[in-house]
Design an enzyme around this catalytic site. Structure first.
Site, PDB file in Angstrom:
ATOM      1  N   ASP A  82       0.835  -1.191   0.000  1.00  0.00           N
ATOM      2  CA  ASP A  82       0.000   0.000   0.000  1.00  0.00           C
ATOM      3  C   ASP A  82       0.875   1.248   0.000  1.00  0.00           C
ATOM      4  OD1 ASP A  82      -2.279  -1.511   0.000  1.00  0.00           O
ATOM      5  OD2 ASP A  82      -2.655  -1.313   2.153  1.00  0.00           O
ATOM      6  N   ARG A  83       0.323   2.335  -0.472  1.00  0.00           N
ATOM      7  CA  ARG A  83       1.087   3.568  -0.655  1.00  0.00           C
ATOM      8  C   ARG A  83       1.800   4.011   0.618  1.00  0.00           C
ATOM      9  NH1 ARG A  83       0.369   9.034  -0.317  1.00  0.00           N
ATOM     10  NH2 ARG A  83      -1.736   8.850   0.521  1.00  0.00           N
TER      11      ARG A  83
END
Length: 374
Positions: A166-167
């Protein structure tokens, strides 16, 4: 593309996904990596549900990030075209037609941290992904991505990410350097032959013994978050969502926070974050899962997942009026460097990928500074 006289005088150079990122594309300011705004052609094809609408109504209804008046002007001056041709604002679109939107693209900023190469082989690259940087182009991000930065700064391309991070998550990221190697990793992951390890800094004193959480993950795209779901023990009501399992082992604790080794057996959206919340020990800086309440997506500071605020980014305005980039008279983001809707501060999650291993291979990443509780 047909261009009007003003754009010919401006000598606009339109980019497409075929244009690779370059070092000069980035601006570093106040601890953030920005992308110098650039002219870009977005291409889409008319879906069946779009057919029969006017070109202006289509954009106003489907792409609500800009005012109606902007789309009228964009069609009139040729910034929006159909099948490579300028059309009137009353033009009715037909199914499968190609629509081009030529615009001045502003990407959201990310934290100005290095993308460190850990291991380089002829067909595999491993890096330590910094938090806040998405892995590959998605949404408003194109150049401000791991893949884009590696191409611009290391001339590494093509690259095929083997797994997701995830970012806001940091740590080990494996990238294949050719399609056949990427397919090998994919097959091993799908066969359950790959073991994954993360560390997290969580709230409270985590239990000393190994804990296994078997709770379905139900992702709500509208709210942008997942929930842990348990079915009726009597068998009457099945649990919502997808089957998910994570093993947890406490490594150390300060009494206030604990460092926990997380080993996801499955790979669901926000799985580790949700299972830790389910255990009563959410990640200590995870605003999305520190409470049971769903944060208001319309306000800033709600979580590290949403960089921002519904502000006009006025802080950036004055310092953006310089020679860092060209101001476009039609752009709804100029003179700001960041796009509308961004401007809030964010930090990376205290969740870090440390190890991936499979048949005959292992890759690791150093621990981050926050993993030390001393």
């Amino acid at each position: 593309m047909k261009r009007n006289r003003e754009e010919k005088e401006m000598e606009i150079v339109w980019q497409s996904p075929a244009n690779p990122p370059e070092k000069m594309d980035y601006i570093f300011r106040n601890g953030k990596r920005h992308v110098r705004p650039y002219y870009f052609e977005f291409i889409s094809h008319v879906k069946n549900r779009w057919a029969g609408k006017t070109i202006v109504d289509l954009f106003a209804e489907e792409f609500k990030g800009r005012p109606y008046e902007y789309y009228v002007s964009a069609v009139k001056c040729g910034r929006i075209q159909v099948d490579g041709q300028m059309v009137p604002v009353s033009y009715i679109v037909k199914s499968s037609q190609k629509i081009s939107h030529f615009l001045h693209r502003h990407e959201p900023p990310v934290m100005a941290l290095d993308v460190t190469v850990l291991h380089k082989e002829p067909d595999v690259l491993t890096i330590c992904k910094p938090p806040s940087v998405p892995v590959h182009p998605c949404g408003q991000y194109r150049k401000n991505t791991v893949v884009g930065i590696l191409q611009a700064e290391y001339d590494l391309a093509p690259l095929f990410p083997v797994h997701r991070l995830d970012r806001l998550v940091s740590g080990l990221l494996i990238l294949a350097r050719n399609a056949s190697k990427a397919d090998m990793f994919r097959q091993q992951i799908e066969a359950g032959e790959v073991q994954k390890q993360y560390i997290a800094r969580v709230v409270g004193v985590f239990p000393e013994d190994e804990k296994v959480v078997d709770a379905n993950i139900n992702y709500n795209a509208r709210e942008g978050r997942s929930t842990a779901e348990i079915g009726d023990p009597s068998g009457g009501t099945p649990a919502k969502g997808k089957v998910a399992c994570t093993k947890f082992t406490r490594l150390t604790t300060s009494g206030t926070h604990s460092i926990v080794l997380c080993e996801p057996v499955t790979g669901r959206t926000h799985q580790i974050r949700v299972h830790l919340q389910y255990m009563g020990h959410p990640i200590a800086n995870d605003m999305l899962y520190l409470s049971e309440e769903v944060p208001d997506r319309s306000t800033g500071g709600m979580s590290a997942d949403r960089a921002a605020a519904s502000s006009d980014c006025s802080v950036e305005s004055k310092e953006s009026l310089n020679e860092d980039f060209t101001i476009d008279p039609m752009c709804t983001n100029c003179p700001n460097l960041v796009p509308q809707g961004y401007g809030g501060d964010e930090e990376g999650l205290w969740l870090h990928c440390v190890r991936y291993s499979g048949p005959g291979w292992t890759y690791e990443c150093p621990y981050p500074d926050w993993a030390s509780l001393s």
